[in-house]
Design an enzyme around this catalytic site. Structure first.
Site, short mmCIF file in Angstrom:
data_model
loop_
_atom_site.label_atom_id
_atom_site.label_comp_id
_atom_site.label_asym_id
_atom_site.label_seq_id
_atom_site.Cartn_x
_atom_site.Cartn_y
_atom_site.Cartn_z
N GLU A 89 45.81 40.21 -23.55
CA GLU A 89 46.59 41.42 -23.37
C GLU A 89 47.27 41.42 -22.00
OE1 GLU A 89 44.43 44.69 -26.13
OE2 GLU A 89 43.48 44.43 -24.19
N CYS A 113 30.98 40.38 -14.69
CA CYS A 113 30.83 41.66 -13.97
C CYS A 113 30.36 42.73 -14.95
CB CYS A 113 32.15 42.08 -13.33
SG CYS A 113 32.79 40.87 -12.15
N CYS A 116 32.82 45.49 -16.56
CA CYS A 116 34.14 45.06 -17.04
C CYS A 116 34.09 44.59 -18.48
CB CYS A 116 34.68 43.93 -16.14
SG CYS A 116 36.31 43.34 -16.62
N GLY A 156 40.39 37.64 -17.25
CA GLY A 156 40.16 36.33 -16.65
C GLY A 156 40.04 36.37 -15.14
N GLU A 157 39.49 35.29 -14.59
CA GLU A 157 39.39 35.12 -13.14
C GLU A 157 40.45 34.08 -12.75
OE1 GLU A 157 38.19 36.25 -10.29
OE2 GLU A 157 39.00 34.46 -9.35
N CYS A 330 42.35 49.17 -15.84
CA CYS A 330 41.56 48.11 -15.21
C CYS A 330 40.21 47.98 -15.89
CB CYS A 330 41.27 48.42 -13.74
SG CYS A 330 42.71 48.80 -12.78
N1 SAH Z 1 38.84 38.53 -12.14
C1 SAH Z 1 39.70 39.13 -11.16
C2 SAH Z 1 40.85 39.82 -11.83
C3 SAH Z 1 40.50 41.13 -12.49
S1 SAH Z 1 41.36 42.32 -11.62
C4 SAH Z 1 38.92 40.01 -10.23
O1 SAH Z 1 37.73 40.15 -10.45
O2 SAH Z 1 39.46 40.47 -9.24
C5 SAH Z 1 40.83 43.77 -12.31
C6 SAH Z 1 40.20 44.71 -11.31
O3 SAH Z 1 39.64 45.78 -12.06
C7 SAH Z 1 39.05 44.06 -10.57
O4 SAH Z 1 38.91 44.57 -9.29
C8 SAH Z 1 37.89 44.48 -11.43
O5 SAH Z 1 36.67 44.38 -10.78
C9 SAH Z 1 38.28 45.89 -11.76
N2 SAH Z 1 37.55 46.44 -12.91
C10 SAH Z 1 36.85 45.76 -13.84
N3 SAH Z 1 36.31 46.61 -14.74
C11 SAH Z 1 36.68 47.85 -14.35
C12 SAH Z 1 36.47 49.14 -14.89
N4 SAH Z 1 35.75 49.30 -15.99
N5 SAH Z 1 37.02 50.19 -14.26
C13 SAH Z 1 37.79 50.00 -13.16
N6 SAH Z 1 38.03 48.82 -12.62
C14 SAH Z 1 37.49 47.74 -13.20
#
Ligand code: SAH
Length: 338
Positions: A89, A113, A116, A156-157, A330
């Site tokens: 997506e 995480c 997420c 993804g990372e 996010c």
């Molecule tokens: N893998 C990368 C890219 C993801 S960016 C990273 O970890 O940075 C997406 C952002 O949204 C990251 O900061 C992630 O930690 C955050 N995120 C993940 N799940 C979330 C949620 N449920 N609510 C708000 N932010 C979230």
């Protein structure tokens, strides 16, 4: 065969030079693809027949497909079907300063995480550079408008798919490519230290964001398994080196989880950790996922947390919430359909 849309201009220049052709042909190809939107190699009319034939034997220009578009206020979520039928997506956001797209970098994610959704499906594979470029091209075509900024914050990372992300950045940043300015491109990582170091040597001038989410190893270990490999001290030291080397400000992302990392003491710990660094903290209101373990911090709590950071001399902003009702926010993007 490779996909032409995953080649940087430099790669194409090498390709032509290796075949005894002039470098500038790479620019011509880029102009066809990214200025004229012409993906039929046979129609690159200023390029001689013999080269057209060579290009056709070496490259495809196949596209991934938009499978579904969901619309919310100032936001659209695109579900794409890849050529091997995997799904990813991307999200389009309308800001007053322009349009931005959040692209995915992998099918699934291995970082695990806890808060997420994207990691619920473990990594199936990396996205190829062309699959990331095409997310943007297809969205631009769908809306008939130009995208002015890009964040690599989808599924993804990105630093677990480092080479393809760098290719992607070079293609969209190229003045003959999508010409998206480096200051309008942001890559977000959960903290893969060796890649942050590598990234600092590239001189790309794009923005880096670090997902920190905890100010102590105890909290961060619980939320993000990556912290057991690269703990807070290691990642913060690396970010300090990055800032010194690149002279660029780094964004620290911090998702606000009720009673988990949003207490006054967490704010003071975070401020202590970041004191004197050229960073700003972006507080992200938590978005609900199917995991159900966490709750969002209240607006008042987020404001109070931000106030403490400010008092302690740390720059802070609260991330605008986009697309929660269409699961486009996010942490809500997925590689699976319902
Ligand atoms: N893998 C990368 C890219 C993801 S960016 C990273 O970890 O940075 C997406 C952002 O949204 C990251 O900061 C992630 O930690 C955050 N995120 C993940 N799940 C979330 C949620 N449920 N609510 C708000 N932010 C979230």
């Amino acid at each position: 065969m490779e996909n032409l849309l995953g080649y940087t201009k430099n790669m194409l220049e090498d390709y032509f030079v290796n075949r005894g052709e002039k470098k500038y042909k790479a620019t011509q190809v880029f102009e066809w693809l990214y200025r004229h939107g012409e993906y039929d190699i046979a129609k690159f009319s200023n390029i001689k027949k013999s080269i057209i034939t060579t290009l056709q034997t070496d490259f495809t220009t196949d596209f991934i497909k938009i499978e579904k578009v969901l619309e919310g206020k100032d936001v659209k979520k695109f579900l794409f079907r890849l050529l091997d039928n995997e799904k990813i997506e991307a999200v389009l956001m309308e800001h007053d300063y322009g349009l931005s797209v959040c692209v995915s970098s992998q099918v699934g994610c291995n970082m695990g995480c806890r808060f997420c959704e994207s990691g619920r499906l473990k990594k199936v594979r990396n996205l190829e550079a062309y699959e990331i470029v095409e997310q943007i091209l297809l969205i631009q075509k769908h809306i008939g408008k130009r995208i002015s900024s890009v964040v690599v914050m989808g599924i993804g990372e990105p630093f677990d798919n480092y080479d393809n992300i760098i290719r992607f950045i070079k293609i969209i940043n190229d003045p003959k490519g999508l010409a998206i300015g480096s200051r309008h491109i942001t890559v977000s990582t959960c903290g893969l230290v060796p890649k942050i170091k590598e990234f600092s040597n590239l001189d790309l001038q794009v923005n880096l964001a670090l997902s920190l989410h905890g100010a102590t190893d105890e909290v961060r270990n619980y939320l993000m398994p990556v912290n057991k490999v690269y703990n807070i001290d290691t990642v913060i030291t690396t970010i300090k080196e990055y800032i010194t080397k690149t002279n660029r400000r780094v964004t620290i992302e911090y998702v606000m989880l009720n009673m988990v990392n949003d207490r006054d003491s967490d704010a003071y710990n975070l401020a202590r950790l970041l004191k004197g660094m050229n960073v700003y903290v972006n507080l992200i209101p938590y978005n609900a996922t199917s995991i159900g373990e966490f709750q969002k911090s209240s607006q008042e709590r987020i404001a109070e947390f931000g106030k403490i950071l400010k008092q302690e001399g740390i720059n802070v902003t609260v991330r605008r919430e986009f697309g929660g009702n269409i699961k486009a926010a996010c942490g809500q993007l997925r590689s699976e359909s319902d």
